[in-house]
Structure formats: structure tokens, C-alpha cells
Design a protein around this motif. Structure first.
Motif, PDB file in Angstrom:
ATOM      1  N   TYR A  50       0.861  -1.186   0.000  1.00 47.09           N
ATOM      2  CA  TYR A  50       0.000   0.000   0.000  1.00 47.09           C
ATOM      3  C   TYR A  50       0.896   1.235   0.000  1.00 47.09           C
ATOM      4  O   TYR A  50       1.543   1.536   0.999  1.00 47.09           O
ATOM      5  N   ILE A  51       0.937   1.934  -1.114  1.00 48.51           N
ATOM      6  CA  ILE A  51       1.804   3.111  -1.241  1.00 48.51           C
ATOM      7  C   ILE A  51       1.070   4.317  -0.664  1.00 48.51           C
ATOM      8  O   ILE A  51       0.069   4.774  -1.211  1.00 48.51           O
ATOM      9  N   VAL A  52       1.560   4.818   0.460  1.00 44.47           N
ATOM     10  CA  VAL A  52       0.959   5.964   1.131  1.00 44.47           C
ATOM     11  C   VAL A  52       1.261   7.245   0.355  1.00 44.47           C
ATOM     12  O   VAL A  52       0.415   8.124   0.233  1.00 44.47           O
ATOM     13  N   MET A  53       2.463   7.322  -0.215  1.00 46.87           N
ATOM     14  CA  MET A  53       2.858   8.518  -0.967  1.00 46.87           C
ATOM     15  C   MET A  53       3.924   8.136  -1.973  1.00 46.87           C
ATOM     16  O   MET A  53       4.751   7.262  -1.699  1.00 46.87           O
ATOM     17  N   GLN A  54       3.875   8.768  -3.144  1.00 52.09           N
ATOM     18  CA  GLN A  54       4.980   8.629  -4.091  1.00 52.09           C
ATOM     19  C   GLN A  54       5.286   9.989  -4.690  1.00 52.09           C
ATOM     20  O   GLN A  54       4.405  10.815  -4.887  1.00 52.09           O
TER      21      GLN A  54
END
Length: 122
Positions: free
Chosen positions: A81-85
């Protein structure tokens, strides 16, 4: 990179965080491992790509240029789960995507602060 933000309650509302002195700051609490009502996030480790002979992250088409400034933030309990990129799309243009539990201000601050630590890398 490590990111420490105030935690969320059962109603998915941000927990109020108002330190009264330096010992109660986010940094001090993290250093003392007093993480109650705090969320610790980290950059996602890149994986080796044999074709390009380099370490890479999958930005799902959102980032078009390689850069040391490109990164993804995840929680250790769910690294998928990518919280921020944050990543480069042109010489002086970057893209920033964020998800729960970050708000726009937190994501922007994290992205902006990443420039300070990598000034002479490129």
C-alpha cells in the motif's frame, strides 16, 4: 527516509498533537521509542532489475524520469500500500500522489523536504 505523523482514532480522525516542550516533539518521541498515537512510515526499498542493471520502483506510469529524488512511502505492516509517491516527470517538474493517512499538507511538506537532503546528488 522515515516519516512520523500523528496517529488516527477509531473514527479515522487525526489525533491532536500539541507538544508542550522539546521532550514531547515528534522527533523526541520517535528517538525515545514512545510511539503511542504516532504512525511511522518509511521509504519503500527498490528491487533489482536485471534488464536495466539497476534498482527500481514501480510508479505505475506516474513517473517518467529516473532521479535520486524519486521515492515511495509505505507502512511496514503493508509494504504494497503506497501511502505517498514522489517522482520526476521533467527537468524541473515532479509529481506527488498521496493516500490515507496523509493529508495534502503533510504530503507536500514531505515532498518539499526531500529536496533539502539530496541537493548535490545530481
Amino acid at each position: 527516509m522515515s516519516v512520523i505523523i500523528p496517529g488516527m482514532n477509531m473514527n479515522h480522525e487525526r489525533v491532536s498533537f500539541q507538544p508542550q516542550n522539546d521532550n514531547e516533539s515528534l522527533l523526541s518521541r520517535w528517538q525515545n521509542k514512545a510511539m503511542e498515537n504516532l504512525i511511522e512510515l518509511h521509504n519503500k526499498a527498490p528491487v533489482w532489475n536485471a534488464d536495466t542493471q539497476s534498482y527500481v520502483l514501480n510508479f505505475h506510469g506516474r513517473v517518467s524520469q529516473a532521479s535520486v529524488k524519486n521515492f515511495q512511502i509505505v507502512h511496514e505492516s503493508d509494504p504494497d500500500y503506497i501511502v505517498m509517491q514522489f517522482g520526476r516527470v521533467a527537468d524541473d517538474v515532479f509529481t506527488l500522489d498521496y493516500n490515507y493517512p496523509l493529508c495534502a499538507l503533510q504530503a507536500f511538506a514531505i515532498g518539499l523536504s526531500s529536496f533539502d537532503t539530496k541537493l548535490a546528488c545530481e
